[in-house]
Enzyme design. Structure first.
Site, PDB file in Angstrom:
ATOM      1  N   LYS A 129     -23.824  -3.663  30.822  1.00 19.81           N
ATOM      2  CA  LYS A 129     -23.439  -2.981  29.587  1.00 19.81           C
ATOM      3  C   LYS A 129     -23.592  -1.449  29.833  1.00 19.81           C
ATOM      4  CE  LYS A 129     -24.545  -2.977  24.661  1.00 19.81           C
ATOM      5  NZ  LYS A 129     -25.478  -3.727  23.698  1.00 19.81           N
ATOM      6  N   SER A 210     -23.304  -5.885  19.840  1.00 19.83           N
ATOM      7  CA  SER A 210     -22.701  -4.749  20.465  1.00 19.83           C
ATOM      8  C   SER A 210     -22.455  -4.974  22.084  1.00 19.83           C
ATOM      9  CB  SER A 210     -23.575  -3.621  20.293  1.00 19.83           C
ATOM     10  OG  SER A 210     -24.906  -3.572  20.972  1.00 19.83           O
ATOM     11  N   SER A 234     -27.345  -8.359  19.169  1.00 22.17           N
ATOM     12  CA  SER A 234     -26.279  -7.858  20.173  1.00 22.17           C
ATOM     13  C   SER A 234     -26.161  -8.511  21.486  1.00 22.17           C
ATOM     14  CB  SER A 234     -26.592  -6.309  20.378  1.00 22.17           C
ATOM     15  OG  SER A 234     -26.148  -5.600  19.226  1.00 22.17           O
TER      16      SER A 234
END
Ligand SMILES: *[C@@H]1O[C@H](CO)[C@@H](O)[C@H](O)[C@H]1NC(C)=O
Ligand SMILES: *[C@@H]1O[C@H](CO)[C@@H](O)[C@H](O)[C@H]1NC(C)=O
Ligand SMILES: *[C@@H]1O[C@H](CO)[C@@H](O)[C@H](O)[C@H]1NC(C)=O
Ligand SMILES: *[C@@H]1O[C@H](CO)[C@@H](O)[C@H](O)[C@H]1NC(C)=O
Ligand SMILES: *[C@@H]1O[C@H](CO)[C@@H](O)[C@H](O)[C@H]1NC(C)=O
Ligand SMILES: *[C@@H]1O[C@H](CO)[C@@H](O)[C@H](O)[C@H]1NC(C)=O
Ligand SMILES: *[C@@H]1O[C@H](CO)[C@@H](O)[C@H](O)[C@H]1NC(C)=O
Ligand SMILES: *[C@@H]1O[C@H](CO)[C@@H](O)[C@H](O)[C@H]1NC(C)=O
Ligand SMILES: CC(=O)N[C@H]1CO[C@H](CO)[C@@H](O)[C@@H]1O
Length: 557
Positions: A129, A210, A234
């Protein structure tokens, strides 16, 4: 056909297919159907050699192919990059490809050839990420223009551990900007720098967030798997939307050093993969003590990490005590709840004991002060680590000012309400008022919530639909493992957000979460694996859009 032509042909027919998808999207949406999307036939067999399909390949499959010489890590990188490019324009899942990936792969191939094997992740491409820093040519921005070009003093511990385990960091996945901690009216998977990520199971699908790009990438085999981060939901939420296994580790099991933070009390880094076993391999590689993140000192047994692979047992549900928090379950019989009740039956049949494990307080009272005050402190600490800070942002106030005045940040169309309230608090996490909020969380998630329900009823886990799991564990830093549970059937009404993301539709996957006490990942992995092996839900629903480049298009040419 020359090899080059084959690859180009595959690629160009993919682009054509994608153009077709784009131009017919409106019609598709109205029909709410996923059936008429073009599917190309991937090349899986060349000269009698059969290559594993990257949409569902496992670490064991890839390791076997690398060991036998059927393909190399260089082949893998080339193939994954081609797959990323196939869906780049449509899904925006990957924000940046590591320009060094091919060289790293070649080096790992050479090591393997000389008999040096770093372990199960040797030569396996993994995406991370874009809030997990690497000291290389890639950026670490959390999707914000304010951090484009910023430099870190060294690799994050997560990057370091992946490299030590032999993994190839293939690139950075797109995300909800600032891990979804900026705005009251943005959208899941949108970042100013990376654009809007879309999910893989329906056109314009909300990818959730996220760790949006990590979820889509793992779902579509744009890498073997991806790392995500979770503060509250997330990892598990985009894992469920990607029909994936996600492990949200106990806060402190994986180091947050040089990970762009929200909250030291809730942030954690974990794997998003297609199988429990692959997620376990990756967790094994990234877990552990880091002097630069002293929460990792809480790891029991003097920091010794359990053998998560040894926990995999297809009969692991036998004799397990599974807690059901009946008093916080919804009363409706939604598709998701029906699947949840069926899961309970599966577990019973597998020899588990089902135990009522009610929460004292059905309506968890949690404090927003913890995230607000932590963010003020923790963001400033992260920014202070930068060795080059091109926009000279030192504090949340600086970042807010930058964001509100930089056109590509789309302010005020996407506001900064979350930060506005963090700053309005007027203090950070060194203030006495912060501790009142933290204690409130610990009570709501402890005695009154998850940990109390586990303790009082002596259960191994509490299971919840993944859509209802995250917050209950987040406030006490407890772990979750989510696995595929089901998907919405034909005829499901299509629901869209005001920004046009589809949040419910036919084919949408959803997950089952195993929640546990702190540092009980090995138990959760055992139970989740047994459930996965009994149900294999992942195979029952397919993405609407699948990249078609396979190893067979690349190897030997
Ligand atoms: C992967 O997908 C292929 C093609 O659909 C199928 O034949 C194979 O059984 C799948 N493998 C696994 C491990 O699910
Ligand atoms: C992805 O597509 C965009 C255009 O939409 C392009 O600018 C970008 O270079 C592509 N990504 C990569 C890695 O090439
Ligand atoms: C933990 O680390 C942080 C930052 O590195 C430091 O401010 C804090 O004092 C440390 N706490 C303990 C108990 O060591
Ligand atoms: C849900 O289904 C069960 C039986 O499957 C039924 O007894 C119950 O009344 C239903 N609840 C609602 C709210 O429809
Ligand atoms: C339960 O939560 C509600 C809502 O946050 C709160 O008002 C109430 O005081 C809590 N009750 C107990 C017993 O903790
Ligand atoms: C937190 O607030 C205190 C008191 O205002 C201040 O001394 C400290 O520098 C702040 N810390 C951070 C990281 O902002
Ligand atoms: C988002 O909120 C801001 C501030 O309230 C507002 O100006 C903006 O119009 C909102 N955007 C949308 C798309 O509603
Ligand atoms: C959904 O409908 C299509 C026809 O439109 C059919 O082919 C498919 O099998 C259906 N899927 C399920 C899960 O019922
Ligand atoms: C690697 C990649 O695909 N990056 C893309 C992410 O999405 C934005 C658009 O929203 C593109 O500009 C990037 O190139």
């Amino acid at each position: 056909m020359t090899p080059l032509r084959r690859v180009l042909l595959t690629a160009s027919s993919v682009w054509l297919a994608l153009a077709g998808v784009a131009s017919s999207l409106t019609g598709m949406r109205q029909q709410g159907s996923i059936e008429s999307y073009p599917r190309l036939t991937p090349i899986l067999t060349v000269k009698g050699e059969t290559f594993p399909s990257l949409i569902n390949v496992t670490i064991d499959d890839l390791s076997a192919g690398l060991e036998s010489g059927l393909f190399t890590s260089v082949d893998l990188v080339k193939t994954y990059v081609a797959r990323i490019m196939e869906v780049n324009d449509t899904l925006h899942a990957v924000i940046e490809i590591n320009p060094d990936a091919l060289a790293i792969a070649a080096d790992l191939d050479a090591k393997r050839a000389s008999g040096k094997n770093l372990g199960p992740l040797h030569g396996i491409p993994i995406l991370i990420k874009n809030n997990i820093a690497t000291k290389d040519k890639m950026d670490n921005t959390a999707g914000s223009w304010s951090l484009l070009g910023a430099k870190v003093p060294e690799d994050s511990m997560m990057a370091k551990k992946l490299r030590q385990a032999g993994a190839i960091i293939l690139g950075k996945s797109n995300l909800s900007q600032w891990a979804n901690y900026r705005s009251s009216n943005s959208s899941n998977g949108w970042s100013a720098h990376g654009g809007q990520v879309y999910g893989a199971y329906y056109p314009s699908m909300d990818p959730s967030g996220s760790s949006s790009g990590s979820g889509v990438s793992s779902a579509l085999g744009l890498a073997l798997a991806a790392l995500g981060t979770e503060t509250s939901g997330s990892i598990v939420s985009p894992s469920q939307n990607g029909n994936l296994v996600g492990i949200k580790p106990t806060v402190g099991l994986t180091s947050r050093y040089l990970v762009i933070p929200i909250s030291e009390h809730q942030d954690t880094v974990g794997p998003m993969a297609r199988t429990v076993k692959d997620a376990a391999y990756i967790l094994q590689a990234i877990a552990g003590y880091d002097p630069k993140d002293n929460y990792t000192k809480a790891i029991p047994h003097c920091g010794k990490i359990p053998n998560y692979l040894a926990a995999l047992d297809k009969d692991g549900l036998k004799g397990a005590r599974i807690g059901i928090p009946y008093n916080i379950l919804p009363t409706s019989n939604s598709t998701e709840m029906v699947a949840y009740y069926n899961a309970i039956e599966v577990m019973k049949a597998a020899g588990a004991t089902i135990v009522a494990a009610n929460f004292l307080n059905g309506s968890a009272s949690t404090s927003s002060i913890v995230l607000q005050a932590d963010f003020v402190s923790n963001l400033a600490s992260y920014l202070a680590e930068l060795t080059y800070n091109p926009n000279n942002v030192k504090s949340l106030a600086d970042v807010q000012k930058f964001t509100q005045s930089f056109a590509l940040e789309e302010y005020p169309n996407r506001d900064t309400a979350t930060w506005d309230s963090s700053l309005a608090l007027g203090y950070n996490n060194s203030d006495g008022r912060f501790w009142a909020g933290l204690q409130q969380n610990y009570y709501a998630g402890g005695e009154a919530g998850l940990l109390g329900a586990i303790e009082r009823n002596q259960v191994d886990t509490i299971i919840l639909p993944t859509s209802r799991a995250a917050g209950r564990a987040a406030i006490v830093g407890a772990p979750i493992v989510t696995v595929p549970l089901g998907f919405y059937p034909n005829g499901t009404t299509v629901v869209r957000t005001s920004r046009g993301l589809v949040t419910t539709a036919p084919n949408f996957p959803f997950g089952l979460s195993f929640l546990g006490g702190k540092f009980t990942e090995a138990t959760l992995i055992k139970l989740a694996y047994a459930f996965e092996q009994k149900t294999m839900v992942r195979n029952k629903v397919q993405p609407f859009l699948v990249p078609t480049t396979e190893l067979g298009d690349i190897v030997g040419f």
